[in-house]
Design a protein around this motif. Structure first.
Motif, mmCIF file in Angstrom:
data_model
loop_
_atom_site.group_PDB
_atom_site.id
_atom_site.type_symbol
_atom_site.label_atom_id
_atom_site.label_comp_id
_atom_site.label_asym_id
_atom_site.label_seq_id
_atom_site.Cartn_x
_atom_site.Cartn_y
_atom_site.Cartn_z
ATOM 1 N N VAL A 93 45.204 42.885 54.507
ATOM 2 C CA VAL A 93 43.621 42.935 54.055
ATOM 3 C C VAL A 93 43.417 42.089 53.070
ATOM 4 C CG1 VAL A 93 42.099 44.680 53.351
ATOM 5 C CG2 VAL A 93 43.318 45.147 55.085
ATOM 6 N N VAL A 94 42.220 41.376 53.167
ATOM 7 C CA VAL A 94 41.766 40.709 51.813
ATOM 8 C C VAL A 94 40.150 41.418 51.596
ATOM 9 C CG1 VAL A 94 41.073 38.537 50.894
ATOM 10 C CG2 VAL A 94 42.919 38.424 52.353
ATOM 11 N N SER A 95 40.286 41.644 50.160
ATOM 12 C CA SER A 95 38.852 42.239 49.748
ATOM 13 C C SER A 95 38.057 40.935 49.175
ATOM 14 C CB SER A 95 39.039 43.485 49.159
ATOM 15 O OG SER A 95 39.053 43.189 47.745
ATOM 16 N N PHE A 96 37.181 40.525 49.520
ATOM 17 C CA PHE A 96 36.664 39.445 49.225
ATOM 18 C C PHE A 96 35.050 39.972 48.895
ATOM 19 C CE2 PHE A 96 34.199 35.371 50.437
ATOM 20 C CZ PHE A 96 35.093 34.438 49.494
ATOM 21 N N GLY A 97 34.950 40.489 47.585
ATOM 22 C CA GLY A 97 33.646 40.846 47.032
ATOM 23 C C GLY A 97 33.828 41.567 45.635
ATOM 24 N N GLY A 98 32.811 42.459 45.375
ATOM 25 C CA GLY A 98 32.925 43.267 44.217
ATOM 26 C C GLY A 98 33.647 44.355 44.423
ATOM 27 N N GLY A 99 33.422 45.214 43.382
ATOM 28 C CA GLY A 99 34.181 46.705 43.215
ATOM 29 C C GLY A 99 34.070 47.522 44.450
ATOM 30 N N VAL A 100 32.752 47.461 45.222
ATOM 31 C CA VAL A 100 32.613 48.300 46.146
ATOM 32 C C VAL A 100 33.578 47.783 47.794
ATOM 33 C CG1 VAL A 100 30.923 48.573 48.092
ATOM 34 C CG2 VAL A 100 30.221 48.949 45.622
ATOM 35 N N VAL A 101 33.523 46.471 47.812
ATOM 36 C CA VAL A 101 34.289 45.916 48.650
ATOM 37 C C VAL A 101 35.832 46.106 48.417
ATOM 38 C CG1 VAL A 101 35.181 43.818 49.944
ATOM 39 C CG2 VAL A 101 32.737 44.178 49.521
ATOM 40 N N GLY A 102 36.137 45.936 46.993
ATOM 41 C CA GLY A 102 37.614 46.072 46.902
ATOM 42 C C GLY A 102 37.984 47.481 46.959
ATOM 43 N N ASP A 103 37.347 48.502 46.554
ATOM 44 C CA ASP A 103 37.770 50.065 46.821
ATOM 45 C C ASP A 103 37.738 50.264 48.058
ATOM 46 O OD1 ASP A 103 37.604 50.230 43.850
ATOM 47 O OD2 ASP A 103 36.052 51.700 43.924
ATOM 48 N N LEU A 104 36.902 49.892 48.951
ATOM 49 C CA LEU A 104 36.865 50.525 50.338
ATOM 50 C C LEU A 104 37.826 49.655 51.041
ATOM 51 C CD1 LEU A 104 35.194 51.741 52.992
ATOM 52 C CD2 LEU A 104 34.036 49.291 53.141
ATOM 53 N N LEU A 125 32.195 40.260 37.992
ATOM 54 C CA LEU A 125 32.921 40.560 36.663
ATOM 55 C C LEU A 125 33.523 41.713 36.473
ATOM 56 C CD1 LEU A 125 33.500 39.145 33.833
ATOM 57 C CD2 LEU A 125 31.467 39.997 33.149
ATOM 58 N N LEU A 126 32.739 42.665 36.875
ATOM 59 C CA LEU A 126 33.215 44.070 36.926
ATOM 60 C C LEU A 126 34.656 44.146 37.572
ATOM 61 C CD1 LEU A 126 32.262 47.058 35.865
ATOM 62 C CD2 LEU A 126 32.356 47.393 38.183
ATOM 63 N N ALA A 127 34.385 43.850 38.714
ATOM 64 C CA ALA A 127 35.762 43.937 39.597
ATOM 65 C C ALA A 127 36.765 42.833 39.055
ATOM 66 C CB ALA A 127 35.568 43.402 41.128
ATOM 67 N N GLN A 128 36.469 41.694 38.322
ATOM 68 C CA GLN A 128 37.420 41.014 38.067
ATOM 69 C C GLN A 128 38.413 41.375 36.719
ATOM 70 O OE1 GLN A 128 35.413 37.217 37.335
ATOM 71 N NE2 GLN A 128 35.833 36.840 39.448
ATOM 72 N N VAL A 129 37.722 42.215 35.842
ATOM 73 C CA VAL A 129 38.046 43.018 34.795
ATOM 74 C C VAL A 129 38.538 44.291 34.840
ATOM 75 C CG1 VAL A 129 36.607 41.322 33.147
ATOM 76 C CG2 VAL A 129 36.090 43.766 33.584
ATOM 77 N N ASP A 130 38.324 44.885 35.940
ATOM 78 C CA ASP A 130 38.557 46.380 35.994
ATOM 79 C C ASP A 130 39.211 46.649 37.492
ATOM 80 O OD1 ASP A 130 38.957 49.108 35.307
ATOM 81 O OD2 ASP A 130 36.836 49.407 36.112
#
Ligand code: ADP
Ligand code: ZN
Length: 356
Positions: A93-104, A125-130
């Protein structure tokens, strides 16, 4: 290209950081997986979906943007699509998006066939740093944030600063919230760097952003590799989040970007620390001064303090009915305080009305 290694024994992985990494996506993703299931949202797909065409074999699953997508229903839909499109244990699975996409996407990969590999390509930026670092994956149930989830480390994190160019200002600010947090909880020199370079950060200067993202990932790596499952040290990452998550939940995730809520949370939690006498006034004022200058509306009068505290009592981080707060104590240091409901009410008595 910068590289940060997350050292977790057999779960170790690299974070790659740079500008225009996406151009080499095919090489970067190359591994021993048969097929990639790329999960993205409509906005990211419209802006960056074309980059995926360089891949030979992939399936794309597009979700609606926004926190509402971190739900059981959307999760079920993604899992069904994976099944229908033939995902196996040899898929990734590749998550390609912000934190919402990444978490889901992370949570789907954690539970699909008891767990398949996943790669994070964070675009905010939020997903990149956190949120892309550390292996926490989750969805929200009944308005509570991240209360259903799993620890599932990514195989790789690919961070491209190109994404930051199209990020709306509020989303940038949201990322800045988490960035400032790292300085306050762990590295005061980094806090000073952020304060001194805030204009360049707001302008998204690529070199400054690469330095900042790398430092945040290093700090998170140090914290997470000492405490993968949040049994101790990792809790310090929750500074600003006791109040922040509550504000997000009480407003049904519709009013604040996550990092904005964290900025407000850090602001009021710093006032609490000041009132509790555990931090000196001068340092507290420095934090408060910087946070209040970021441009986030700090007025939370519409949330009565008693309602807020009742909400906090349901947080999964509480212990024995006490509410967990991470509060600043000195430059670059925080500590956990567990407070009874009545204590919280007392120390937040400043809340209803005048704030400082
Ligand atoms: P977060 O990463 O802050 O948790 P989301 O995943 O909800 O947040 O993303 C915030 C919003 O920004 C969403 O509407 C998403 O579609 C959009 N978005 C994500 N990445 C980019 C980007 N690089 N440029 C523009 N908008 C983006
Ligand atoms: Zn956060």
């Amino acid at each position: 290209m910068e590289r940060v290694k997350i050292d977790l024994g057999k779960n170790s992985y690299d974070i790659l950081i740079g500008k225009n990494l996406l151009k080499d996506l095919k090489t970067l993703l190359d591994g021993n997986l048969e097929q990639y299931f790329i999960i993205t949202d409509k906005n990211v797909d419209a802006l960056y979906g074309d980059y995926l065409n360089m891949l030979d074999d992939y399936e794309k699953i597009i979700i609606e943007p926004g926190e509402q997508s971190k739900s059981i229903d959307v999760m079920t839909d993604v899992l069904k699509q994976m099944l229908e499109k033939g995902a196996t244990r040899r898929s990734g699975v590749v998550s390609f998006g912000g934190g919402v996409v990444g978490d889901l996407a992370g949570f789907c990969s954690a539970i699909y066939m008891r767990g398949i590999p996943f790669v994070q390509i964070p675009t905010t930026l939020l997903a990149q740093v956190d949120s892309s670092v550390g292996g926490k994956t989750a969805i929200n149930l009944l308005h509570y944030k991240n209360n259903v989830g799993a620890f599932h480390q990514p195989a790789k994190v690919i961070i491209d600063t190109v994404f930051l160019e199209t990020l709306p200002h509020r989303e940038l600010l949201s990322g800045i919230g988490e960035i400032v947090k790292y300085g306050i909880i762990y590295d005061y020199d980094f806090f000073k760097y952020v304060v001194e370079n805030i204009e360049q950060i707001k302008e998204r200067n690529s070199d400054v952003m690469i330095y900042i993202i790398k430092r945040c990932c290093e700090i998170k790596a140090e914290i997470v590799s000492q405490d993968e499952k949040e049994e101790g040290l990792r809790k310090i990452l929750n500074f600003g989040h006791t109040i922040g998550h509550t504000l997000e939940g009480m407003s049904s995730f519709s009013k604040y970007a996550h990092g904005e809520a964290v900025i407000i949370g850090m602001y009021y939690e710093t006032i609490m620390a000041k009132r509790l006498g555990i931090v000196n006034d001068k340092y507290a004022e420095r934090i408060l001064g910087f946070l209040s200058g970021l441009g986030v509306d700090l007025n939370i009068d519409s949330y009565p303090v008693s309602g807020l505290v009742d909400w906090m009592l349901k947080d999964k981080k509480n212990v024995g009915g006490k509410i967990s707060f991470i509060l600043p104590v000195e430059e670059g240091k925080v500590k956990e305080l567990l407070l009874e409901k009545n204590e919280v009410l007392k120390h937040m008595s400043f809340w209803d009305g005048q704030h400082r």
